[in-house]
Design a protein around this motif. Structure first.
Motif, PDB file in Angstrom:
ATOM      1  N   SER A  61       0.865  -1.174   0.000  1.00  0.00           N
ATOM      2  CA  SER A  61       0.000   0.000   0.000  1.00  0.00           C
ATOM      3  C   SER A  61       0.905   1.228   0.000  1.00  0.00           C
ATOM      4  O   SER A  61       1.558   1.527   1.001  1.00  0.00           O
ATOM      5  N   GLY A  62       0.963   1.921  -1.133  1.00  0.00           N
ATOM      6  CA  GLY A  62       1.915   3.007  -1.310  1.00  0.00           C
ATOM      7  C   GLY A  62       1.307   4.375  -1.099  1.00  0.00           C
ATOM      8  O   GLY A  62       0.182   4.642  -1.522  1.00  0.00           O
ATOM      9  N   HIS A  63       2.083   5.241  -0.466  1.00  0.00           N
ATOM     10  CA  HIS A  63       1.647   6.624  -0.250  1.00  0.00           C
ATOM     11  C   HIS A  63       2.674   7.619  -0.784  1.00  0.00           C
ATOM     12  O   HIS A  63       2.644   8.798  -0.432  1.00  0.00           O
ATOM     13  N   GLU A  64       3.578   7.141  -1.634  1.00  0.00           N
ATOM     14  CA  GLU A  64       4.552   8.033  -2.244  1.00  0.00           C
ATOM     15  C   GLU A  64       3.902   8.822  -3.382  1.00  0.00           C
ATOM     16  O   GLU A  64       2.768   8.537  -3.778  1.00  0.00           O
ATOM     17  N   THR A  65       4.621   9.795  -3.907  1.00  0.00           N
ATOM     18  CA  THR A  65       4.045  10.635  -4.960  1.00  0.00           C
ATOM     19  C   THR A  65       4.237  10.048  -6.353  1.00  0.00           C
ATOM     20  O   THR A  65       3.483  10.373  -7.264  1.00  0.00           O
ATOM     21  N   GLY A  66       5.225   9.199  -6.536  1.00  0.00           N
ATOM     22  CA  GLY A  66       5.549   8.709  -7.876  1.00  0.00           C
ATOM     23  C   GLY A  66       4.992   7.333  -8.169  1.00  0.00           C
ATOM     24  O   GLY A  66       4.245   6.750  -7.379  1.00  0.00           O
ATOM     25  N   ILE A  67       5.406   6.799  -9.325  1.00  0.00           N
ATOM     26  CA  ILE A  67       4.892   5.542  -9.842  1.00  0.00           C
ATOM     27  C   ILE A  67       5.922   4.411  -9.806  1.00  0.00           C
ATOM     28  O   ILE A  67       5.584   3.283  -9.435  1.00  0.00           O
ATOM     29  N   PRO A  68       7.193   4.643 -10.196  1.00  0.00           N
ATOM     30  CA  PRO A  68       8.137   3.525 -10.359  1.00  0.00           C
ATOM     31  C   PRO A  68       8.309   2.650  -9.126  1.00  0.00           C
ATOM     32  O   PRO A  68       8.451   1.426  -9.249  1.00  0.00           O
ATOM     33  N   THR A  69       8.286   3.232  -7.930  1.00  0.00           N
ATOM     34  CA  THR A  69       8.504   2.428  -6.732  1.00  0.00           C
ATOM     35  C   THR A  69       7.358   1.450  -6.482  1.00  0.00           C
ATOM     36  O   THR A  69       7.569   0.362  -5.940  1.00  0.00           O
TER      37      THR A  69
END
Length: 291
Positions: free
Chosen positions: A208-216
């Motif tokens: 469950s991601g809360h970063e701003t980008g896509i690649p990670t």
């Protein structure tokens, strides 16, 4: 590890990554925005959309609700919480809309009454938010439904996760690696925890991601995440606490595309010469194989 079923999809061992578009409260209390976001998720190729459900007067104390907080719904924090909360009429509309376009939906219940509320709609799975991981009564109430459980593990130690897994049991359980900062910094993501958690718990593990980008988030799938969840929004600069940590329509479309490209590209691990390489061998090699 194992495989479990969510709606019509198998999730887990050797299955395509289950992509969840987290709408959460990014609808800002507006059912039309919610439907637009569901349509965005469908167009992007996501497998499911997710909301959040709270019984406001149970989840928050009277003192917390009375705190001053200017917002579009009124002058207090309570006005905000009630204004953002969808009730039966809105969820009936969500359920009917999702059925009409064949989109799977479910939610994170934050209290026992919300679990019972969601059960009216025969949701295929219950998602337990990171904030609720230590709420044993909620975990037990969710488990009584007999539905699969997705448990987010942000802001949790291994000891806390161990206990939650003991309470829930490992059957029909997915753990979600997460970092509960909004938006999360890249040096906080710790994606290698995904295979570590798989080895420790022997259950499917997602991200469950809360970063701003896509690649990670694509990297999370490459590291073995059985499902990937990201918040979605119509406008990252819009009003609301989760908007900045969300993906806009183009972003969620790119994420789903890139995860599917990874799944095409990863292969089976067996080195081979492909049929389309034979003409290249003939054209470029000066010396044939000696074995």
């Amino acid at each position: 590890m194992s495989t479990l079923k969510i709606g019509t999809r198998l999730v887990g061992d050797d299955q395509p990554c289950f992509i969840i578009a987290e709408i959460g409260i990014n609808h800002n209390g507006n059912i039309d925005i919610a439907k637009r976001l569901i349509s965005v998720a469908l167009a992007a190729g996501c497998d499911a959309v997710k909301f959040q459900k709270r019984t406001v007067d149970v989840v928050y104390t009277a003192e917390e609700l009375a705190k001053p907080r200017e917002n579009p719904f009124g002058p207090t924090n309570g006005d905000l919480k009630h204004g953002l909360e969808f009730e039966h009429e809105e969820y009936e509309e969500i359920d009917a809309f999702c059925k009409s376009i064949k989109m799977c939906w479910f939610a994170s219940p934050w209290d026992e009454d919300s679990v019972d509320f969601l059960e009216q709609f025969r949701v295929p799975v219950h998602k337990i938010a990171s904030a609720s991981l230590t709420d044993d009564n909620l975990l037990r109430h969710v488990r009584k439904t007999g539905k699969p459980v997705i448990l987010s593990t942000g802001m949790s130690t291994y000891a806390e996760i161990d206990h939650a897994v003991d309470v829930l049991g490992k059957e029909n359980l997915i753990l979600m690696h997460a970092t509960s900062t909004y938006p999360a910094n890249y040096d906080e993501l710790n994606l290698r925890a995904i295979p570590t958690m798989v080895a420790r718990y022997q259950v499917p593990v997602g991200y469950s991601g809360h970063e701003t980008g896509i690649p990670t988030s694509v990297c999370a799938a490459a590291l073995g995440a059985c499902c990937v969840e990201r918040h979605i929004t119509l406008d990252r600069a819009g009003w609301g606490s989760d908007q900045a940590a969300s993906l806009e329509p183009n972003g969620i479309s790119r994420l789903a595309r890139d995860i599917r490209l990874w799944e095409q590209a990863k292969g089976d691990g067996v080195k081979r010469v492909y049929e389309r390489e034979f003409p290249i061998i003939k054209k470029l090699r000066r010396v044939g194989a000696s074995v």
